[in-house]
Design an enzyme around this catalytic site. Sequence first.
Site, PDB file in Angstrom:
ATOM      1  CD  GLU A 210      -7.460 -22.121 -43.606  1.00 19.57           C
ATOM      2  OE1 GLU A 210      -6.731 -21.272 -43.060  1.00 19.57           O
ATOM      3  OE2 GLU A 210      -7.335 -22.461 -44.789  1.00 19.57           O
ATOM      4  CB  CYS A 244      -7.182 -16.749 -36.820  1.00 22.41           C
ATOM      5  SG  CYS A 244      -7.699 -16.172 -38.440  1.00 22.41           S
TER       6      CYS A 244
HETATM    7  P1  NAD Z   1     -14.426 -23.068 -31.108  1.00 27.46           P
HETATM    8  O1  NAD Z   1     -14.295 -23.326 -29.657  1.00 27.46           O
HETATM    9  O2  NAD Z   1     -15.507 -22.279 -31.610  1.00 27.46           O
HETATM   10  O3  NAD Z   1     -14.304 -24.490 -31.817  1.00 27.46           O
HETATM   11  C1  NAD Z   1     -14.322 -24.663 -33.202  1.00 27.46           C
HETATM   12  C2  NAD Z   1     -15.334 -25.718 -33.562  1.00 27.46           C
HETATM   13  O4  NAD Z   1     -14.887 -27.006 -33.148  1.00 27.46           O
HETATM   14  C3  NAD Z   1     -16.690 -25.522 -32.908  1.00 27.46           C
HETATM   15  O5  NAD Z   1     -17.688 -25.723 -33.863  1.00 27.46           O
HETATM   16  C4  NAD Z   1     -16.709 -26.589 -31.824  1.00 27.46           C
HETATM   17  O6  NAD Z   1     -17.993 -27.037 -31.484  1.00 27.46           O
HETATM   18  C5  NAD Z   1     -15.960 -27.686 -32.490  1.00 27.46           C
HETATM   19  N1  NAD Z   1     -15.391 -28.670 -31.560  1.00 27.46           N
HETATM   20  C6  NAD Z   1     -15.078 -28.503 -30.246  1.00 27.46           C
HETATM   21  N2  NAD Z   1     -14.517 -29.635 -29.748  1.00 27.46           N
HETATM   22  C7  NAD Z   1     -14.500 -30.515 -30.771  1.00 27.46           C
HETATM   23  C8  NAD Z   1     -14.025 -31.859 -30.903  1.00 27.46           C
HETATM   24  N3  NAD Z   1     -13.466 -32.508 -29.894  1.00 27.46           N
HETATM   25  N4  NAD Z   1     -14.144 -32.437 -32.121  1.00 27.46           N
HETATM   26  C9  NAD Z   1     -14.692 -31.795 -33.156  1.00 27.46           C
HETATM   27  N5  NAD Z   1     -15.139 -30.536 -33.106  1.00 27.46           N
HETATM   28  C10 NAD Z   1     -15.045 -29.908 -31.920  1.00 27.46           C
HETATM   29  O7  NAD Z   1     -13.230 -22.292 -31.667  1.00 27.46           O
HETATM   30  P2  NAD Z   1     -11.868 -22.143 -31.100  1.00 27.46           P
HETATM   31  O8  NAD Z   1     -11.162 -23.379 -31.453  1.00 27.46           O
HETATM   32  O9  NAD Z   1     -11.797 -21.640 -29.712  1.00 27.46           O
HETATM   33  O10 NAD Z   1     -11.511 -20.888 -32.086  1.00 27.46           O
HETATM   34  C11 NAD Z   1     -10.517 -20.069 -31.852  1.00 27.46           C
HETATM   35  C12 NAD Z   1      -9.317 -20.590 -32.594  1.00 27.46           C
HETATM   36  O11 NAD Z   1      -9.602 -20.612 -33.982  1.00 27.46           O
HETATM   37  C13 NAD Z   1      -8.099 -19.727 -32.436  1.00 27.46           C
HETATM   38  O12 NAD Z   1      -6.974 -20.547 -32.251  1.00 27.46           O
HETATM   39  C14 NAD Z   1      -7.993 -19.028 -33.777  1.00 27.46           C
HETATM   40  O13 NAD Z   1      -6.706 -18.629 -34.134  1.00 27.46           O
HETATM   41  C15 NAD Z   1      -8.531 -20.058 -34.698  1.00 27.46           C
HETATM   42  N6  NAD Z   1      -9.022 -19.456 -35.922  1.00 27.46           N
HETATM   43  C16 NAD Z   1      -8.375 -19.725 -37.081  1.00 27.46           C
HETATM   44  C17 NAD Z   1      -8.802 -19.130 -38.255  1.00 27.46           C
HETATM   45  C18 NAD Z   1      -8.134 -19.392 -39.565  1.00 27.46           C
HETATM   46  O14 NAD Z   1      -8.733 -19.101 -40.572  1.00 27.46           O
HETATM   47  N7  NAD Z   1      -6.921 -19.935 -39.590  1.00 27.46           N
HETATM   48  C19 NAD Z   1      -9.905 -18.282 -38.228  1.00 27.46           C
HETATM   49  C20 NAD Z   1     -10.542 -18.051 -37.029  1.00 27.46           C
HETATM   50  C21 NAD Z   1     -10.103 -18.659 -35.877  1.00 27.46           C
END
Ligand code: NAD
Length: 472
Positions: A210, A244
């Site tokens: 997602e 998102c």
């Molecule tokens: P985040 O930084 O919170 O990271 C997401 C998760 O990944 C965290 O738990 C983090 O610890 C983990 N993580 C970080 N590096 C990692 C690695 N190398 N390997 C495994 N896990 C790792 O979140 P983010 O990515 O900044 O969130 C924002 C993004 O999420 C935006 O792009 C947004 O569009 C997307 N988003 C999508 C949805 C959806 O339902 N499609 C919903 C909400 C947010």
Amino acid sequence: MRATLERQRAACMAELPVSAAIRKDRLRRSLNLVLENEDRLVEALSEDYGHRSPIQSQLADIMGTVKPLRQALTEVERWMKPERRKVDLPLWLLGARARVEYQPKGVVGVISPWNFPVFLTFGPLAEIFAAGNRAMVKPSEHTPATAALMRELAEAAFDEDELAVFTGGVEVGKAFSQLPFDHLIFTGSTALGREIQRAAASNLVPTTLELGGKSPAIIGSSANLQRTCDRLVAGKLLNAGQVCLAPDYLLVPAAHERAIIEGLQAAAAAMYPSIHDNPDFCSLINARHRERLRGLVDDARDKGAELTVVNPGGETLDQPGSNKMALHLLREVTSDMRVMQEEIFGPVLPVITYERIDEAIAYINARPRPLGLYYFGEDQAEQTKLLERTIAGGVTINDVIYHGVTNDLPFGGVGESGMGAYHGFDGFRTFSHAKGIYTQPRVDLAKLAGLVPPYGDKSRKSLEMQIGKPER
Ligand code: NAD
């Protein structure tokens, strides 16, 4: 984490078949965990954000989690029913039968982001538990108070072999994503999604990704402009744009650009007459994120964009310790600006003009497939053209975001915005193994039809009949 996974898998196997009563018990405990700790969760969310509107937390994180859990509680028995499938007519007449039974996959991993930490961590449990699985979850390190509270609440309500929460940063996330789960659902950025997919591939773990991206809102000439601007601003400023499915940029008819910019300003001023001390206005998650957004605006301005900041009280928002950011509208944006290359994920809204709807369609199709697409207008032919000629994860017409919270619709991205879908029955199917089962009748039809050796004329005739002639 690996030991927990092994314990969870062993417990799951020992529990097969997982009855509806067991599934409902886990769903009920998840639901009550959220409802009985609503105030604490809302407070933790605000602490993590610096400030977050309690109503917005209730709307997105509490209601957003409770509704799918309630839906699963009501519908799980229906979802679990085996489905009869067709078999070829002669076999059917002789008593052959085919069915699909949905079995738990086993242990599902959940990696969630910071923007809706409760909704995106406990929400997926609705269909994970409805499908009879166990779950291990890893919330974001950027919302540490909420993550710690979710861990505490999960430990109080569940055995570790049913639900386990692992808190921590990138290193924990990396190790977590390398575990041999039976399914992994990751919600986060597209860049991280690629890493997750690589890590999961080494164990052939099926994934639901997602992700994010740039979701366009297309305003048609037939749109009611005031209603459109009100809905766009409500969606764009929810959680200060850190959604998102937030409309990332607008495509507007050139003739209506001025009216739309004014309409957006008026709508934002009416909803948020002030910003800094306004309890309804959410902070950005941290200073780093604020700087990233400022960088996008500066880059656009340096390259010729026209900026309108909607700050009706004329407040100074650059106060130490505050990460509140007003709505920034950008005109005259071009593709070489970073704001048109990266997902914005904050209160910055570029407005792009078009003369004919085909130009708007071409603009969308020249870019990665978006998670959401929005159309405002009453022109059915235009709406149909736009929907049929673009590919997006999901669509809301005459508003934004709603398709993502309508739990009976599959929710997911396509291309760079993700793969797979969940929510409702589609989520139940994602987290289940659909096992096809065929039962052979007593009569040996293959032998009767000459389809076991020694082959001869009968075999050829029988095959001729079954293979048939070309269709004209
Ligand atoms: P985040 O930084 O919170 O990271 C997401 C998760 O990944 C965290 O738990 C983090 O610890 C983990 N993580 C970080 N590096 C990692 C690695 N190398 N390997 C495994 N896990 C790792 O979140 P983010 O990515 O900044 O969130 C924002 C993004 O999420 C935006 O792009 C947004 O569009 C997307 N988003 C999508 C949805 C959806 O339902 N499609 C919903 C909400 C947010």
